[in-house]
Write an enzyme that holds these catalytic residues in place. Structure first.
Site, short mmCIF file in Angstrom:
data_model
loop_
_atom_site.label_atom_id
_atom_site.label_comp_id
_atom_site.label_asym_id
_atom_site.label_seq_id
_atom_site.Cartn_x
_atom_site.Cartn_y
_atom_site.Cartn_z
N GLY A 1 1.03 -1.13 -0.03
CA GLY A 1 -0.02 0.13 0.21
C GLY A 1 0.88 1.36 0.07
O GLY A 1 1.32 1.67 0.95
N SER B 1 0.66 4.08 -3.20
CA SER B 1 0.04 5.11 -3.66
C SER B 1 -1.21 5.49 -3.20
O SER B 1 -2.03 4.77 -2.72
CB SER B 1 -0.10 4.85 -5.38
OG SER B 1 0.97 4.80 -5.86
N GLU C 1 12.46 -4.46 -5.52
CA GLU C 1 11.33 -4.43 -6.64
C GLU C 1 11.98 -4.05 -7.87
O GLU C 1 11.57 -4.35 -8.97
CB GLU C 1 10.33 -3.75 -6.16
CG GLU C 1 9.04 -3.64 -7.05
CD GLU C 1 7.92 -2.77 -6.51
OE1 GLU C 1 7.03 -2.47 -7.20
OE2 GLU C 1 7.92 -2.34 -5.27
#
Length: 383
Positions: A132, A134, A250
């Protein structure tokens, strides 16, 4: 001061080369289940049965401590598994985020209770995580977080909204970046990370349907969600540093340049061996670009294996990989013509359509290009 990027050549160890053969043998029993559309979704594809089968091979949490069920293997061994999964277009989405970044974050900063409870779940393929970050009206400015936690008895109370959250509607947990003090004007100060059970009362999920009728992204609303004292991960107020370090995992993996690989492989196979020199050159250029991106990505895997935090180098791989991935559908169309788009190419058309659908999102995942270029600029001492 100028700080050059580091991409040291890395040779995969013998154990990694042997592992590659194991992974390919495993995938040979599954590839018939991966239809063209699933292969085009890459790591967005979601199949819990497949993830549990991967877990049974010991390929989730491969680098994690054995005391929590992990494999205690090298980051380079893990890299081989990821590379083979992506090249095959396997639906790894049910364990992808937990294995890539949520698990490492919990192992690094979590309490012993958090590790003992959550890491074995991930390793078994039973826990799906979403991230979580944006928020509505905040665009790509993560520092403008308004979602807030406040102390509530021994725990916390959570209110706010997150948007564009991948697979939130299928996830068991979210790791959310929230504000624990101050306001948006305080920017990076006062941000924290919390673990949110997605079935907790007050968590509402709205799927965001795209033009193709799929819903990978979601808007998540938190209405007075009660969280226990163990919801906070890491240090209160250090959420910004924690989240940005997490993004190194990521931004640097092979998913940054192999998401569209099944399409490139299929196009190459569909070309006539006696194709024009221009077509052969285009495929050769794409193969050369993959080779360079792969070496850069493997280099970062080596840095992570040594406990380094290559934020800047990861941003470079992410930016270069995005440019390559987004060019792949255009290359396919240039080489095979309009039949791809009209559906007359059968399975290849379906694969093309699936990748084309995701093409615009490649530059959003892991931070927009503007954000990533800003990180690169700071690494070069330019801002």
């Amino acid at each position: 001061m100028y700080a050059p990027f580091r991409f040291d050549p890395v040779e995969l160890p013998e154990s990694a080369r042997a592992l590659r053969a194991e992974v390919r043998a495993f995938l040979s029993g599954w590839v018939h289940r991966f239809d063209p559309r699933v292969r085009g979704l890459s790591w967005m594809g979601f199949d819990r049965d497949f993830s549990r089968a991967v877990a049974a091979q010991g390929w989730i949490g491969m680098t994690w401590p054995a005391e929590y069920g992990g494999g205690a293997r090298s980051m380079l061994d893990r890299y081989v598994v990821i590379e083979e999964m992506l090249a095959a277009g396997a639906p790894v989405g049910a364990h992808w985020i937990a294995d890539r970044q949520s698990g490492p974050l919990i192992l690094k900063l979590g309490t012993e209770a958090q590790k003992a409870r959550l890491i074995p779940e991930i390793v078994r393929g039973d826990a799906c995580f979403c991230i979580g970050l944006s928020e509505p009206q905040a665009g790509s400015d993560l520092a403008a977080v308004r979602t807030r936690i406040v102390p509530d008895g021994d725990g916390w109370r959570l209110n706010g909204r997150k948007i564009w959250t991948t697979n939130a509607h299928r996830s068991d947990y979210m790791i959310a970046l929230v504000r624990s003090s101050g306001g948006p004007e305080d920017r990076h100060a006062g941000l924290s990370q919390v673990i949110v059970p997605m079935k907790a009362p007050g968590v509402h999920i709205r799927e965001i349907e795209d033009m193709a009728g799929d819903a990978h992204f979601n808007e998540v609303t938190f209405d007075d969600v009660e969280l226990g004292p163990d919801a906070l991960i890491g240090v209160e107020g250090q959420g910004w540093a924690q989240a940005t370090a997490e993004l190194a995992f990521e931004r640097s993996g092979p998913d940054r340049f192999l998401s569209a690989f099944p399409l490139l492989e299929a196009v190459t196979g569909a070309l006539d061996p006696a194709c024009e020199k221009a077509s052969a050159a285009a495929i050769g250029n794409a193969a050369a670009e993959i080779a360079v991106l792969r070496q850069m990505s493997v280099s970062i895997a080596g840095m992570l294996d040594r406990g380094e935090v290559p934020n800047t180098e990861a941003a470079v791989v992410k930016e270069a990989g995005v440019a390559f991935e987004q060019s792949t559908p255009d290359l396919a169309r240039a080489l095979l013509g309009s039949g791809l788009a009209t559906g007359t190419a059968g399975d290849l058309s379906a694969l093309y359509a699936s990748v084309l659908q995701l093409q615009p999102t490649f530059s959003l995942r892991g931070g927009t290009r503007e954000i990533v270029r800003g990180i690169m600029a700071r690494g070069l001492g330019l801002r």
